[in-house]
Motif scaffolding. Structure first.
Motif, short mmCIF file in Angstrom:
data_model
loop_
_atom_site.label_atom_id
_atom_site.label_comp_id
_atom_site.label_asym_id
_atom_site.label_seq_id
_atom_site.Cartn_x
_atom_site.Cartn_y
_atom_site.Cartn_z
N PHE A 188 1.25 -1.19 0.48
CA PHE A 188 -0.33 0.00 -0.25
C PHE A 188 0.61 1.42 0.12
O PHE A 188 1.94 0.78 0.45
N LEU A 189 0.34 2.31 -0.42
CA LEU A 189 0.92 3.81 -0.58
C LEU A 189 1.52 4.42 0.97
O LEU A 189 2.26 5.27 1.05
N PHE A 190 0.70 4.50 1.70
CA PHE A 190 0.69 5.14 2.96
C PHE A 190 0.82 3.77 3.68
O PHE A 190 0.41 3.45 4.77
N GLY A 191 2.33 3.84 3.95
CA GLY A 191 2.95 2.95 5.28
C GLY A 191 2.86 3.24 6.62
O GLY A 191 2.48 4.28 6.28
N ALA A 192 3.08 2.45 7.42
CA ALA A 192 3.38 2.78 8.77
C ALA A 192 5.10 2.77 9.10
O ALA A 192 5.63 2.99 8.12
N GLY A 193 5.10 4.50 9.53
CA GLY A 193 6.04 4.88 10.00
C GLY A 193 6.36 6.16 10.74
O GLY A 193 4.91 7.05 10.38
N VAL A 194 7.10 7.17 11.18
CA VAL A 194 7.27 7.97 11.93
C VAL A 194 6.59 8.95 10.92
O VAL A 194 6.08 10.31 11.34
N SER A 195 7.16 9.15 9.52
CA SER A 195 6.73 10.60 8.69
C SER A 195 5.40 10.28 8.23
O SER A 195 4.91 11.02 8.35
N SER A 196 4.61 9.05 7.87
CA SER A 196 3.70 8.47 8.51
C SER A 196 2.30 9.09 9.07
O SER A 196 0.86 9.96 8.96
N THR A 197 3.03 8.74 10.46
CA THR A 197 2.24 9.39 11.39
C THR A 197 1.69 11.33 11.87
O THR A 197 0.98 11.47 11.73
N LEU A 198 3.29 11.43 10.97
CA LEU A 198 2.98 12.86 10.99
C LEU A 198 2.98 13.48 10.71
O LEU A 198 1.96 14.90 10.62
N PHE A 199 2.51 12.92 9.25
CA PHE A 199 2.27 13.72 8.40
C PHE A 199 0.68 13.50 7.82
O PHE A 199 -0.07 14.07 8.48
N LEU A 200 0.10 12.17 9.08
CA LEU A 200 -1.55 11.78 9.49
C LEU A 200 -1.86 12.89 10.40
O LEU A 200 -2.73 14.08 10.15
N GLY A 201 -1.26 12.99 11.97
CA GLY A 201 -1.24 13.75 12.43
C GLY A 201 -0.94 15.60 12.20
O GLY A 201 -2.07 16.30 12.78
N GLY A 202 -0.66 15.71 11.49
CA GLY A 202 -0.12 17.14 11.30
C GLY A 202 -1.28 17.61 10.26
O GLY A 202 -1.66 18.61 10.76
N GLY A 203 -1.57 16.53 9.76
CA GLY A 203 -2.43 17.37 8.42
C GLY A 203 -3.71 17.66 8.69
O GLY A 203 -4.50 18.33 8.96
N GLY A 204 -4.44 16.61 10.11
CA GLY A 204 -5.86 17.05 10.82
C GLY A 204 -5.49 17.55 11.61
O GLY A 204 -5.88 19.04 12.16
N LEU A 205 -4.07 17.93 12.26
CA LEU A 205 -3.80 19.27 12.86
C LEU A 205 -3.91 20.78 11.55
O LEU A 205 -4.90 21.96 12.95
N LEU A 206 -3.83 20.65 11.43
CA LEU A 206 -3.33 22.19 10.13
C LEU A 206 -5.55 22.13 10.01
O LEU A 206 -5.56 23.18 10.00
N ALA A 207 -6.02 20.90 9.29
CA ALA A 207 -7.06 21.53 8.87
C ALA A 207 -8.04 21.89 10.06
O ALA A 207 -9.38 22.94 9.75
N VAL A 208 -7.61 21.11 11.52
CA VAL A 208 -8.56 21.88 12.48
C VAL A 208 -8.44 23.37 13.14
O VAL A 208 -8.88 24.16 13.26
N ILE A 209 -6.98 23.63 12.87
CA ILE A 209 -6.11 25.60 12.61
C ILE A 209 -7.40 26.06 11.90
O ILE A 209 -7.67 27.25 12.20
N CYS A 210 -7.26 25.22 11.04
CA CYS A 210 -7.48 26.40 10.01
C CYS A 210 -8.78 26.87 9.51
O CYS A 210 -10.15 27.95 9.76
N ALA A 211 -10.29 25.48 10.37
CA ALA A 211 -11.37 25.74 10.25
C ALA A 211 -11.33 26.56 11.38
O ALA A 211 -12.41 27.47 11.55
N THR A 212 -10.49 26.56 12.04
CA THR A 212 -10.38 27.47 12.98
C THR A 212 -11.09 29.09 12.98
O THR A 212 -11.14 29.95 13.55
#
Length: 172
Positions: free
Chosen positions: A132-156
């Motif tokens: 699969f394209l989105f693998g398990a690892g530090v980079s993928s986890t940071l991309f998932l968490g950071g993207g969610g955080l950015l979506a919440v910040i921009c919505a706020t």
């Protein structure tokens, strides 16, 4: 019979703080306290009307979020520190740009939803070959968490920029 303004049985003339003009509200905003008609309210923000142009912009934001998510997934996995920052800057710019372009909360939430669905359904699903394209690892986890955080910040940020409401005041 008394002819003085507001004069009655020994009350004397009534005086307002602002002189003989209309009574002002206690908030001190300089406007008369008469309520505004509903048609005088600004048409931006949460009460923005749904128009064909706005719907087209939301569809464009949804398609752009799918494309930026796929590109970000490939870039963040290829070059760890720089690729992750580039991918987060791309999706953060899309979220903020959507909120700014539409002037609504949905302008940040539509690309955020497209980003999340693309990550979970399209890129996170295991293929029959086992990869699969989105693998398990530090980079993928940071991309998932950071993207969610950015979506919440921009919505706020989109919520805090309510048009027509001065800073520090509760709109009514």
């Amino acid at each position: 019979m008394s002819t003085a303004k507001g004069g009655g049985a020994g009350n004397g003339p009534r005086r307002s703080r602002a002189g003989n003009g209309p009574r002002r509200s206690r908030a001190g905003d300089g406007h008369a306290s008469a309520p505004r008609p509903a048609s005088a309210r600004p048409a931006d923000g949460m009460s923005a009307p749904v128009t064909p142009g706005r719907v087209g912009l939301y569809v464009l934001l949804l398609v752009a979020s799918v494309l930026v998510t796929i590109a970000g997934t490939l870039v963040q996995a290829a070059w760890f520190p720089g690729g992750l920052l580039l991918a987060l800057a791309g999706i953060g710019g899309l979220f903020y740009g959507g909120a700014t372009a539409t002037g609504t909360l949905a302008g940040a939430l539509v690309p955020g939803a497209g980003w999340l669905v693309t990550l979970v359904v399209l890129l996170g699903a295991i293929r029959p070959e086992g990869d699969f394209l989105f693998g398990a690892g530090v980079s993928s986890t940071l991309f998932l968490g950071g993207g969610g955080l950015l979506a919440v910040i921009c919505a706020t940020v989109a919520l805090r920029r309510a048009p027509g409401v001065p800073h520090g005041r509760v709109g009514g």
